[in-house]
Design an enzyme around this catalytic site. Structure first.
Site, PDB file in Angstrom:
ATOM      1  N   ASP A 133     -11.126  10.239  -5.069  1.00 60.72           N
ATOM      2  CA  ASP A 133     -12.308  11.100  -5.197  1.00 60.72           C
ATOM      3  C   ASP A 133     -12.123  12.056  -6.375  1.00 60.72           C
ATOM      4  OD1 ASP A 133     -10.141  12.293  -3.573  1.00 60.72           O
ATOM      5  OD2 ASP A 133     -11.401  14.081  -3.738  1.00 60.72           O
ATOM      6  N   ASP A 152      -2.053  11.886  -3.666  1.00 61.39           N
ATOM      7  CA  ASP A 152      -2.086  13.340  -3.858  1.00 61.39           C
ATOM      8  C   ASP A 152      -2.262  13.654  -5.341  1.00 61.39           C
ATOM      9  OD1 ASP A 152      -1.649  13.778  -1.122  1.00 61.39           O
ATOM     10  OD2 ASP A 152       0.511  13.599  -1.364  1.00 61.39           O
ATOM     11  N   GLU A 188       0.859  -1.193   0.000  1.00 64.23           N
ATOM     12  CA  GLU A 188       0.000   0.000   0.000  1.00 64.23           C
ATOM     13  C   GLU A 188       0.892   1.240   0.000  1.00 64.23           C
ATOM     14  OE1 GLU A 188      -2.480   0.642   3.452  1.00 64.23           O
ATOM     15  OE2 GLU A 188      -3.450   2.373   2.508  1.00 64.23           O
ATOM     16  N   TYR A 203      -9.572   9.247   4.166  1.00 62.57           N
ATOM     17  CA  TYR A 203     -10.063  10.249   3.214  1.00 62.57           C
ATOM     18  C   TYR A 203     -11.413   9.817   2.643  1.00 62.57           C
ATOM     19  CZ  TYR A 203      -6.115  13.433   2.866  1.00 62.57           C
ATOM     20  OH  TYR A 203      -5.169  14.399   3.123  1.00 62.57           O
ATOM     21  N   GLU A 204     -11.512   8.534   2.355  1.00 61.77           N
ATOM     22  CA  GLU A 204     -12.732   8.016   1.728  1.00 61.77           C
ATOM     23  C   GLU A 204     -13.937   8.185   2.651  1.00 61.77           C
ATOM     24  OE1 GLU A 204     -12.088   4.004   0.566  1.00 61.77           O
ATOM     25  OE2 GLU A 204     -13.812   3.970  -0.796  1.00 61.77           O
ATOM     26  N   THR A 228     -10.791   4.166   3.417  1.00 59.47           N
ATOM     27  CA  THR A 228      -9.645   4.879   3.979  1.00 59.47           C
ATOM     28  C   THR A 228     -10.180   6.068   4.799  1.00 59.47           C
ATOM     29  OG1 THR A 228      -9.298   6.582   2.296  1.00 59.47           O
ATOM     30  CG2 THR A 228      -8.479   4.369   1.786  1.00 59.47           C
ATOM     31  N   LYS A 270      -1.145  20.806 -10.657  1.00 55.28           N
ATOM     32  CA  LYS A 270      -0.414  21.573 -11.696  1.00 55.28           C
ATOM     33  C   LYS A 270       0.306  20.601 -12.634  1.00 55.28           C
ATOM     34  CE  LYS A 270       0.186  25.658  -8.939  1.00 55.28           C
ATOM     35  NZ  LYS A 270       0.894  26.106  -7.760  1.00 55.28           N
ATOM     36  N   GLU A 278       4.719   5.085   3.716  1.00 52.60           N
ATOM     37  CA  GLU A 278       4.229   6.454   3.919  1.00 52.60           C
ATOM     38  C   GLU A 278       5.455   7.313   4.240  1.00 52.60           C
ATOM     39  OE1 GLU A 278       1.223   8.359   3.866  1.00 52.60           O
ATOM     40  OE2 GLU A 278       2.776   9.847   4.335  1.00 52.60           O
ATOM     41  N   ASP A 291       9.896   7.042   0.849  1.00 54.91           N
ATOM     42  CA  ASP A 291       9.267   7.525  -0.375  1.00 54.91           C
ATOM     43  C   ASP A 291       9.062   6.386  -1.374  1.00 54.91           C
ATOM     44  OD1 ASP A 291       8.932   8.910  -3.019  1.00 54.91           O
ATOM     45  OD2 ASP A 291       9.153  10.635  -1.700  1.00 54.91           O
TER      46      ASP A 291
HETATM   47  C1  LIG Z   1      -4.200  12.292   0.305  1.00 52.74           C
HETATM   48  S1  LIG Z   1      -3.313  11.299   1.448  1.00 52.74           S
HETATM   49  C2  LIG Z   1      -4.259   9.791   1.492  1.00 52.74           C
HETATM   50  C3  LIG Z   1      -3.943   8.940   2.693  1.00 52.74           C
HETATM   51  C4  LIG Z   1      -4.690   7.585   2.752  1.00 52.74           C
HETATM   52  N1  LIG Z   1      -4.308   6.715   1.655  1.00 52.74           N
HETATM   53  C5  LIG Z   1      -6.177   7.802   2.744  1.00 52.74           C
HETATM   54  O1  LIG Z   1      -6.808   7.542   1.709  1.00 52.74           O
HETATM   55  O2  LIG Z   1      -6.715   8.223   3.783  1.00 52.74           O
HETATM   56  C6  LIG Z   1      -1.900  10.824   0.479  1.00 52.74           C
HETATM   57  C7  LIG Z   1      -0.795  10.216   1.323  1.00 52.74           C
HETATM   58  O3  LIG Z   1       0.224   9.733   0.472  1.00 52.74           O
HETATM   59  C8  LIG Z   1       1.481  10.094   1.018  1.00 52.74           C
HETATM   60  N2  LIG Z   1       2.433  10.153  -0.103  1.00 52.74           N
HETATM   61  C9  LIG Z   1       2.352  10.983  -1.170  1.00 52.74           C
HETATM   62  N3  LIG Z   1       3.372  10.766  -2.019  1.00 52.74           N
HETATM   63  C10 LIG Z   1       4.117   9.778  -1.462  1.00 52.74           C
HETATM   64  C11 LIG Z   1       5.317   9.125  -1.860  1.00 52.74           C
HETATM   65  N4  LIG Z   1       5.955   9.465  -2.985  1.00 52.74           N
HETATM   66  N5  LIG Z   1       5.800   8.148  -1.051  1.00 52.74           N
HETATM   67  C12 LIG Z   1       5.171   7.821   0.095  1.00 52.74           C
HETATM   68  N6  LIG Z   1       4.033   8.417   0.530  1.00 52.74           N
HETATM   69  C13 LIG Z   1       3.516   9.388  -0.246  1.00 52.74           C
HETATM   70  C14 LIG Z   1       1.245  11.427   1.684  1.00 52.74           C
HETATM   71  O4  LIG Z   1       2.212  11.713   2.656  1.00 52.74           O
HETATM   72  C15 LIG Z   1      -0.139  11.216   2.270  1.00 52.74           C
HETATM   73  O5  LIG Z   1      -0.106  10.679   3.565  1.00 52.74           O
END
Ligand SMILES: C[S@@+](CC[C@H](N)C(=O)[O-])C[C@H]1O[C@@H](n2cnc3c(N)ncnc32)[C@H](O)[C@@H]1O
Length: 211
Positions: A154, A118, A44, A192-193, A190, A122, A69, A96
């Site tokens: 979403d 995310d 994940e 966010y969901e 999740t 842009k 994460e 990352d």
């Molecule tokens: C919008 S949040 C969604 C969190 C979770 N999946 C949810 O749906 O509730 C996006 C998450 O992805 C993480 N994230 C974004 N780019 C990432 C990357 N390149 N590597 C690891 N984590 C990343 C962010 O830190 C953030 O916690």
């Protein structure tokens, strides 16, 4: 995800150390050996605070779930959730997603779960989206033939753009919907969901399979 600095971050991470992997590169090519007894490994990406991670792991006890994460203040909440539920099939990597190739060998991951990544709206940031072609090429290295990417968001523009990326990379799309919960809530959700579902925002979902 913007977050205030959580107090006591380090001691909290230390208390959950048993579900963290501090040198994941050392598992490369050896995940099945390091974590025997699981039928498959699911990865994940961007697990955030881990509501989905914990619920999905509870539903799939025979699978090892590795959640990645990069924000410590988020992953610590996810790790605490998993520890509280005493789940034996989850491990966390603070780092990352770009570095996945150093952590997993070819074909070692059966499924990649991308939940509400995310959107980076842009166009100059498009490469950072976790469904950008650079990432999809990386995922294709980790998945065996038939391996899948499960994607939920979403964000409709991100979803439509991602469909193009998946198709251009030769992935086969299945179970595609632009309103996952139309006939009632589909769990696990999740963090966010849950929020978007509560606001009546439709959730997009697809499964992209490797040839
Ligand atoms: C919008 S949040 C969604 C969190 C979770 N999946 C949810 O749906 O509730 C996006 C998450 O992805 C993480 N994230 C974004 N780019 C990432 C990357 N390149 N590597 C690891 N984590 C990343 C962010 O830190 C953030 O916690």
């Amino acid at each position: 995800m913007r977050m205030r600095k959580k107090p006591n971050l380090i001691p909290r991470l230390e208390r959950c150390a048993r579900v963290g992997i501090s040198e994941p590169e050392r598992c490369r090519g050896r995940w099945a050996e390091r974590f025997p007894g699981f039928s498959e490994l699911f990865l994940e990406l961007g697990c955030g605070k881990g509501r989905f991670t914990a619920d999905f792991a509870a539903q799939n006890p025979k699978s090892l779930i590795v959640a990645v994460e990069r924000v410590p203040e988020a992953i610590v909440v996810a790790m605490e959730r998993v520890c509280e539920k005493n789940l034996a099939n989850v491990r966390f990597i603070l780092g990352d997603a770009r570095l996945l190739g150093e952590v997993f060998a070819r074909g070692e991951v059966s499924r990649i779960l991308l939940n509400f990544c995310d959107p980076w709206p842009k166009s100059r940031d498009a490469k950072r989206r976790l469904t950008a072609r650079g990432f999809l090429a990386l995922y294709a290295e980790l998945l065996p033939p038939g391996g899948e990417i499960w994607f939920k968001t979403d964000n409709l523009p991100l979803f439509e753009w991602s469909i193009e990326q998946f198709e251009e990379c030769g992935l086969t799309l299945n179970a595609l919907t632009r309103d996952l919960h139309r006939d009632g809530p589909v769990s696990p959700m999740t963090d966010y969901e849950e929020k978007f579902f509560g606001q009546g925002v439709p959730i997009n979902r697809l499964v992209a399979a490797r040839e």
